[in-house]
Design a protein around this motif. Sequence first.
Motif, PDB file in Angstrom:
ATOM      1  N   ALA A  37       3.232 -10.665 -11.988  1.00  0.00           N
ATOM      2  CA  ALA A  37       2.702 -10.832 -10.635  1.00  0.00           C
ATOM      3  C   ALA A  37       1.505  -9.906 -10.467  1.00  0.00           C
ATOM      4  O   ALA A  37       1.313  -8.949 -11.223  1.00  0.00           O
ATOM      5  N   ASP A  38       0.660 -10.190  -9.467  1.00  0.00           N
ATOM      6  CA  ASP A  38      -0.505  -9.349  -9.231  1.00  0.00           C
ATOM      7  C   ASP A  38      -0.153  -8.075  -8.478  1.00  0.00           C
ATOM      8  O   ASP A  38      -0.950  -7.145  -8.418  1.00  0.00           O
ATOM      9  N   LYS A  39       1.024  -8.025  -7.891  1.00  0.00           N
ATOM     10  CA  LYS A  39       1.435  -6.866  -7.114  1.00  0.00           C
ATOM     11  C   LYS A  39       2.954  -6.824  -7.077  1.00  0.00           C
ATOM     12  O   LYS A  39       3.605  -7.860  -7.102  1.00  0.00           O
ATOM     13  N   ILE A  40       3.511  -5.632  -7.062  1.00  0.00           N
ATOM     14  CA  ILE A  40       4.955  -5.527  -6.928  1.00  0.00           C
ATOM     15  C   ILE A  40       5.280  -4.856  -5.611  1.00  0.00           C
ATOM     16  O   ILE A  40       4.498  -4.075  -5.070  1.00  0.00           O
ATOM     17  N   GLN A 102       5.414  13.874 -13.925  1.00  0.00           N
ATOM     18  CA  GLN A 102       6.181  14.407 -15.050  1.00  0.00           C
ATOM     19  C   GLN A 102       7.515  13.706 -15.238  1.00  0.00           C
ATOM     20  O   GLN A 102       8.322  14.121 -16.049  1.00  0.00           O
ATOM     21  N   THR A 103       7.764  12.632 -14.517  1.00  0.00           N
ATOM     22  CA  THR A 103       9.057  11.961 -14.645  1.00  0.00           C
ATOM     23  C   THR A 103       9.089  11.006 -15.830  1.00  0.00           C
ATOM     24  O   THR A 103      10.147  10.594 -16.252  1.00  0.00           O
ATOM     25  N   GLY A 104       7.935  10.637 -16.376  1.00  0.00           N
ATOM     26  CA  GLY A 104       7.894   9.700 -17.477  1.00  0.00           C
ATOM     27  C   GLY A 104       7.869   8.258 -17.022  1.00  0.00           C
ATOM     28  O   GLY A 104       7.912   7.350 -17.839  1.00  0.00           O
ATOM     29  N   HIS A 105       7.822   8.026 -15.731  1.00  0.00           N
ATOM     30  CA  HIS A 105       7.789   6.682 -15.181  1.00  0.00           C
ATOM     31  C   HIS A 105       6.567   6.547 -14.288  1.00  0.00           C
ATOM     32  O   HIS A 105       6.083   7.520 -13.712  1.00  0.00           O
ATOM     33  N   PHE A 106       6.061   5.339 -14.171  1.00  0.00           N
ATOM     34  CA  PHE A 106       4.976   5.083 -13.242  1.00  0.00           C
ATOM     35  C   PHE A 106       5.549   4.928 -11.839  1.00  0.00           C
ATOM     36  O   PHE A 106       6.621   4.358 -11.665  1.00  0.00           O
ATOM     37  N   ASN A 107       4.803   5.405 -10.853  1.00  0.00           N
ATOM     38  CA  ASN A 107       5.245   5.137  -9.494  1.00  0.00           C
ATOM     39  C   ASN A 107       4.639   3.817  -9.033  1.00  0.00           C
ATOM     40  O   ASN A 107       3.847   3.192  -9.732  1.00  0.00           O
ATOM     41  N   LEU A 108       5.001   3.381  -7.848  1.00  0.00           N
ATOM     42  CA  LEU A 108       4.625   2.059  -7.357  1.00  0.00           C
ATOM     43  C   LEU A 108       3.109   1.900  -7.238  1.00  0.00           C
ATOM     44  O   LEU A 108       2.554   0.868  -7.611  1.00  0.00           O
ATOM     45  N   GLN A 109       2.420   2.923  -6.752  1.00  0.00           N
ATOM     46  CA  GLN A 109       0.973   2.830  -6.574  1.00  0.00           C
ATOM     47  C   GLN A 109       0.261   2.727  -7.922  1.00  0.00           C
ATOM     48  O   GLN A 109      -0.711   1.975  -8.063  1.00  0.00           O
ATOM     49  N   GLU A 110       0.718   3.462  -8.927  1.00  0.00           N
ATOM     50  CA  GLU A 110       0.090   3.405 -10.246  1.00  0.00           C
ATOM     51  C   GLU A 110       0.261   2.024 -10.887  1.00  0.00           C
ATOM     52  O   GLU A 110      -0.675   1.485 -11.468  1.00  0.00           O
TER      53      GLU A 110
END
Length: 125
Positions: A37-40, A102-110
């Motif tokens: 999808a183009d956005k989540i 530093q969590t190793g995961h992407f956040n929603l905005q990224e």
Amino acid sequence: MAAAPPTYPRWALYLAQGQKIPYKRHWVRCTHPLALADKIRRPPQYSQEPECLTEMSLMMACWKQNEFSDIACAEEIQTFLRCSSESEARRKEKMKREAMGQTGHFNLQEVNQILKEFPNIKKFS
């Protein structure tokens, strides 16, 4: 009357004879094109159990037994305050780690930014 011999599943018979288990293929029919999808959207936030619930209930039970006297329930009050301050410190540390990435995961905005940079091709020329 003699007992019937035990029945085994077919895969067990293959293994007993030293043969491979025949693989049965399952086909999947895709109803939509396989594309991102183009956005989540933000996933639903599920409420977690409060961390200091037992300490708070013990403190309130002590208050009820001692007619809301802080002096008689000083130990329970201190336990609850210590638990809540530790919980708040953990929450702030977690937010700090997430802000620094530093969590190793992407956040929603990224994730949305990356998806915006590489959109799906809608039309073929």
